[in-house]
Enzyme design. Structure first.
Site, PDB file in Angstrom:
ATOM      1  N   ARG A  66       0.818  -1.374   0.056  1.00  0.00           N
ATOM      2  CA  ARG A  66      -0.055   0.017  -0.065  1.00  0.00           C
ATOM      3  C   ARG A  66       1.144   1.416   0.044  1.00  0.00           C
ATOM      4  NH1 ARG A  66      -5.255   0.385   0.884  1.00  0.00           N
ATOM      5  NH2 ARG A  66      -5.269  -1.839   1.902  1.00  0.00           N
ATOM      6  N   MET A  91     -12.090   2.787  -4.317  1.00  0.00           N
ATOM      7  CA  MET A  91     -12.146   1.755  -3.532  1.00  0.00           C
ATOM      8  C   MET A  91     -10.874   1.412  -3.039  1.00  0.00           C
ATOM      9  SD  MET A  91     -15.353   1.793  -3.246  1.00  0.00           S
ATOM     10  CE  MET A  91     -15.647   0.531  -2.077  1.00  0.00           C
ATOM     11  N   ARG A  92      -9.960   2.191  -2.296  1.00  0.00           N
ATOM     12  CA  ARG A  92      -8.742   1.952  -1.701  1.00  0.00           C
ATOM     13  C   ARG A  92      -8.645   2.695  -0.364  1.00  0.00           C
ATOM     14  NH1 ARG A  92      -5.029  -1.545  -2.795  1.00  0.00           N
ATOM     15  NH2 ARG A  92      -3.459  -0.052  -2.004  1.00  0.00           N
ATOM     16  N   ASN A 108     -14.037  13.232   0.451  1.00  0.00           N
ATOM     17  CA  ASN A 108     -14.554  12.171  -0.146  1.00  0.00           C
ATOM     18  C   ASN A 108     -16.183  12.139   0.275  1.00  0.00           C
ATOM     19  OD1 ASN A 108     -14.824   9.387  -0.631  1.00  0.00           O
ATOM     20  ND2 ASN A 108     -15.011   8.991   1.502  1.00  0.00           N
ATOM     21  N   HIS A 110     -19.211   9.769   1.170  1.00  0.00           N
ATOM     22  CA  HIS A 110     -19.624   8.356   1.604  1.00  0.00           C
ATOM     23  C   HIS A 110     -21.130   8.363   1.590  1.00  0.00           C
ATOM     24  CE1 HIS A 110     -18.793   4.843   3.961  1.00  0.00           C
ATOM     25  NE2 HIS A 110     -19.684   5.273   4.884  1.00  0.00           N
ATOM     26  N   ASP A 146     -12.946   7.280   7.133  1.00  0.00           N
ATOM     27  CA  ASP A 146     -14.082   7.828   7.293  1.00  0.00           C
ATOM     28  C   ASP A 146     -14.662   8.662   8.398  1.00  0.00           C
ATOM     29  OD1 ASP A 146     -14.857   6.666   4.700  1.00  0.00           O
ATOM     30  OD2 ASP A 146     -15.754   4.986   5.317  1.00  0.00           O
ATOM     31  N   GLN A 172     -27.860   7.862  -4.377  1.00  0.00           N
ATOM     32  CA  GLN A 172     -26.647   8.127  -5.330  1.00  0.00           C
ATOM     33  C   GLN A 172     -27.297   9.644  -6.029  1.00  0.00           C
ATOM     34  OE1 GLN A 172     -25.773   5.955  -9.025  1.00  0.00           O
ATOM     35  NE2 GLN A 172     -23.954   5.858  -7.848  1.00  0.00           N
ATOM     36  N   GLU A 175     -26.249  12.332  -3.995  1.00  0.00           N
ATOM     37  CA  GLU A 175     -24.917  12.509  -3.905  1.00  0.00           C
ATOM     38  C   GLU A 175     -24.527  13.300  -5.070  1.00  0.00           C
ATOM     39  OE1 GLU A 175     -22.650   8.881  -4.430  1.00  0.00           O
ATOM     40  OE2 GLU A 175     -23.637   7.794  -2.621  1.00  0.00           O
TER      41      GLU A 175
END
Length: 218
Positions: A66, A91-92, A108, A110, A146, A172, A175
């Site tokens: 990583r 998605m990391r 971000n 979430h 998060d 969504q 979002e």
């Protein structure tokens, strides 16, 4: 002078599309200087290319760990000189080695009402808990997963016949509405990270973030 936005995504890229459209329509005073993905096959890259946007594919599977990937990602993004780095379904889990240099310029979205349900499977977890509402949170990224302070939230009611897919689709939509608002607020300097709290025009935001009208300056 318009801001430079780097978007990181791993999948289809619907939030990246929403941000690109907001830039084109003038709702964001900025442009996407690069759309990057850790998956070369991700649809987000093809969609960005179709819009004529610069893209970057950096396959995390080609790196031994990583830390090495995060260092390479940081260096690659720095070449585009973004003012803001926006995670849009990336998605990391990013390490402090990546987060720290971008702290305050890294946000971000979430798919839950944080601090409820950090991590994955948020909609299934909300339904299993019997929640009456769900939603999405735009937040600053800090070293804890998060856990960064909220900039803005959107809420949707949970319907009696909901399943994770139907709930996810409604969340969504929200979002796509709130992420451009938050991006513009950060680019304009109205919202910033001060220590471990988010501020709007120098005043601390409440735990759920700003009212949308206040964020937009209305």
């Amino acid at each position: 002078m318009s801001g430079r936005i780097a978007v990181l995504a791993s999948g289809v890229g619907s939030n990246a599309e929403a941000l690109a459209e907001a830039c084109e329509q003038g709702r964001i005073d900025g442009r996407l200087c690069v759309v990057a993905s850790n998956r070369p096959e991700a649809a987000v890259l093809a969609r960005a290319s179709a819009r004529g946007l610069p893209t970057l594919a950096l396959d995390h599977r080609a790196y031994p760990d990583r830390a090495t990937f995060d260092a390479a990602l940081h260096d690659a993004l720095a070449n585009f000189e973004p003012d803001l780095v926006v995670l849009a379904g990336f998605m990391r889990i990013l390490s402090p080695a990546f987060i720290t240099p971008w702290r305050g310029r890294l946000i971000n979205i979430h798919p839950s009402l944080l601090p409820r349900y950090p991590g994955l499977d948020t909609h299934a977890r909300a339904l299993a808990a019997g929640d009456r509402e769900a939603g999405a949170t735009v937040h600053f990224v800090i070293e804890a997963l998060d856990a960064g302070p909220a900039i803005l939230q959107a809420r949707v009611p949970v319907e009696v016949d909901d399943n994770p897919e139907r709930l996810a689709a409604r969340v969504q939509e929200e979002e796509h509405r709130i992420y451009p608002l938050a991006v513009q607020a950060c680019l304009s300097g109205r919202v910033r990270l001060a220590g471990d709290r988010a501020e709007l025009l120098g005043r601390p935001l409440p735990p759920a973030g700003a009212d949308p009208a206040a964020l937009a300056g209305r």
